[in-house]
Scaffold this motif. Structure first.
Motif, short mmCIF file in Angstrom:
data_model
loop_
_atom_site.label_atom_id
_atom_site.label_comp_id
_atom_site.label_asym_id
_atom_site.label_seq_id
_atom_site.Cartn_x
_atom_site.Cartn_y
_atom_site.Cartn_z
N ARG A 1 -24.38 -80.77 -5.26
CA ARG A 1 -24.94 -80.73 -3.92
C ARG A 1 -26.43 -80.37 -3.99
O ARG A 1 -26.87 -79.78 -4.97
N PRO A 2 -27.20 -80.72 -2.96
CA PRO A 2 -28.62 -80.37 -2.95
C PRO A 2 -28.83 -78.89 -3.19
O PRO A 2 -28.14 -78.05 -2.63
N GLY A 3 -29.79 -78.58 -4.05
CA GLY A 3 -30.08 -77.20 -4.38
C GLY A 3 -29.46 -76.72 -5.67
O GLY A 3 -29.87 -75.68 -6.21
N ASP A 4 -28.46 -77.45 -6.20
CA ASP A 4 -27.84 -77.06 -7.46
C ASP A 4 -28.84 -77.22 -8.60
O ASP A 4 -29.57 -78.21 -8.67
N TRP A 5 -28.87 -76.26 -9.50
CA TRP A 5 -29.70 -76.36 -10.70
C TRP A 5 -28.86 -76.99 -11.79
O TRP A 5 -27.76 -76.50 -12.11
N VAL A 6 -29.32 -78.07 -12.36
CA VAL A 6 -28.52 -78.86 -13.29
C VAL A 6 -29.34 -79.26 -14.51
O VAL A 6 -30.55 -79.02 -14.58
N LEU A 7 -28.67 -79.88 -15.46
CA LEU A 7 -29.31 -80.53 -16.60
C LEU A 7 -29.02 -82.02 -16.49
O LEU A 7 -27.88 -82.43 -16.23
N GLY A 8 -30.04 -82.83 -16.65
CA GLY A 8 -29.87 -84.28 -16.57
C GLY A 8 -30.36 -84.98 -17.83
O GLY A 8 -31.33 -84.52 -18.46
N ARG A 9 -29.69 -86.06 -18.19
CA ARG A 9 -30.12 -86.86 -19.35
C ARG A 9 -31.14 -87.88 -18.86
O ARG A 9 -30.79 -88.95 -18.37
N TRP A 10 -32.40 -87.53 -19.01
CA TRP A 10 -33.50 -88.36 -18.52
C TRP A 10 -33.42 -89.77 -19.11
O TRP A 10 -33.44 -89.95 -20.32
N ARG A 11 -33.31 -90.76 -18.23
CA ARG A 11 -33.27 -92.16 -18.61
C ARG A 11 -32.21 -92.44 -19.68
O ARG A 11 -32.39 -93.30 -20.56
N ASN A 12 -31.13 -91.68 -19.59
CA ASN A 12 -29.98 -91.86 -20.48
C ASN A 12 -30.34 -91.64 -21.95
O ASN A 12 -29.73 -92.22 -22.86
N GLY A 13 -31.34 -90.80 -22.19
CA GLY A 13 -31.74 -90.48 -23.56
C GLY A 13 -30.82 -89.45 -24.18
O GLY A 13 -29.75 -89.13 -23.65
N GLU A 14 -31.25 -88.90 -25.30
CA GLU A 14 -30.40 -87.95 -26.02
C GLU A 14 -30.62 -86.51 -25.59
O GLU A 14 -29.86 -85.61 -25.99
N HIS A 15 -31.64 -86.24 -24.77
CA HIS A 15 -31.97 -84.87 -24.39
C HIS A 15 -31.58 -84.57 -22.94
O HIS A 15 -31.56 -85.47 -22.09
N TRP A 16 -31.34 -83.28 -22.68
CA TRP A 16 -30.99 -82.80 -21.35
C TRP A 16 -32.15 -81.96 -20.82
O TRP A 16 -32.64 -81.07 -21.51
N TYR A 17 -32.59 -82.27 -19.60
CA TYR A 17 -33.72 -81.58 -18.98
C TYR A 17 -33.27 -80.87 -17.70
O TYR A 17 -32.45 -81.40 -16.95
N PRO A 18 -33.82 -79.69 -17.41
CA PRO A 18 -33.42 -78.94 -16.22
C PRO A 18 -34.10 -79.46 -14.96
O PRO A 18 -35.25 -79.92 -14.99
#
Length: 265
Positions: A166-183
């Motif tokens: 939901r909006p406001g959740d702090w998450v990690l995402g795989r930017w452009r489906n790469g190998e790294h996770w960004y906050p």
């Protein structure tokens, strides 16, 4: 994408006994206690309370069946986007199920604006309590969403605590489906996609399979952009406070930086 870094420290503050269960509360976290949680016995459970909201968690209590609410486990509030290590000790599995109550203060400039969240929690097998804006998302020590009984005395009644982002959740995402996770922070969410505003300012709409809860804590291995030079180095988080962190690099250098300059694998 950018980097991330910041850690927290703390000391064990209180001992509570509820229905045969001993509960230890930490007013902070230490690198020794907040290593990634491994599968543990009933007698010794450590877990992390991770605050994904902009408000401060000012109260954390538990309610055992047939008992009163415990005292507040927190001697010091958990700041927005901060975390704290806590520990739970139960002498038998039947004492693992309790109701957790979290109070978040979203107030500013001396004005209080509190929100209360109450949900059942199985403290045995628990690794992380992710505190979101209006609910808790629980993770087991296997990394899977935790399932808890919703109807007392009916063991067949189970449903997952994990819910859509939901909006406001702090998450990690795989930017452009790469190998790294960004906050980053969830800006909007649909049934199968999540729009993330990453901590370094980039935005992306990603499939939910490329998104997971923010779980960085003291001891987590990450990579950070050393002094913004464009060179990424690996190390461990030694303290964390909101979007600020301290990292000890593998080459013995140290740096205080922001989550927007770090990533994980």
């Amino acid at each position: 994408m950018g980097n991330l870094g910041t850690c927290r420290r703390g000391i064990v503050a209180s001992l509570i006994r509820l229905s045969g269960a001993a509960v230890f509360a930490g007013c902070g976290i230490t690198s020794a206690l907040v290593q990634p949680v491994q599968a543990q016995t009933v007698a010794d459970k450590r877990f992390v309370v991770s605050n994904h909201t902009p408000g401060a968690i000012i109260d954390f209590r538990v309610l055992a069946p047939g008992r009163r609410w415990s005292e507040n486990w927190l001697k010091i509030p958990i700041p927005g986007r901060g975390g704290r290590n806590l520990a739970f000790n139960a002498d038998r599995p039947s004492n693992c199920m309790m109701t957790a109550r979290v109070i978040i203060d979203f107030g500013s400039r001396g004005m209080s604006n509190e929100r209360v969240i109450e949900e059942p929690v199985n403290f045995c097998g628990l690794a992380v309590i992710n505190v979101l804006n209006d609910r808790l998302r629980l993770e087991s020590d296997t990394g899977a969403p935790q399932y808890v009984p919703r109807v007392p005395n009916r063991q067949a009644e189970f449903e997952p605590v994990s819910e859509p982002y939901r909006p406001g959740d702090w998450v990690l995402g795989r930017w452009r489906n790469g190998e790294h996770w960004y906050p980053g922070i969830v800006e909007s969410a649909a049934r199968a996609t999540v729009t993330i505003r990453y901590d370094d300012g980039d935005r992306e709409t990603a499939h939910v399979s490329r998104v997971r809860s923010y779980t960085w804590s003291v001891g987590t291995r990450i990579e950070c952009n050393w002094k913004g030079s464009g060179t990424w180095h690996s190390g461990r988080i030694t303290s964390l406070n909101g979007d600020m962190l301290n990292i000890d690099y593998d080459d013995a250098d140290r740096e205080r930086t922001r989550t927007g300059k770090c990533r994980s694998r």
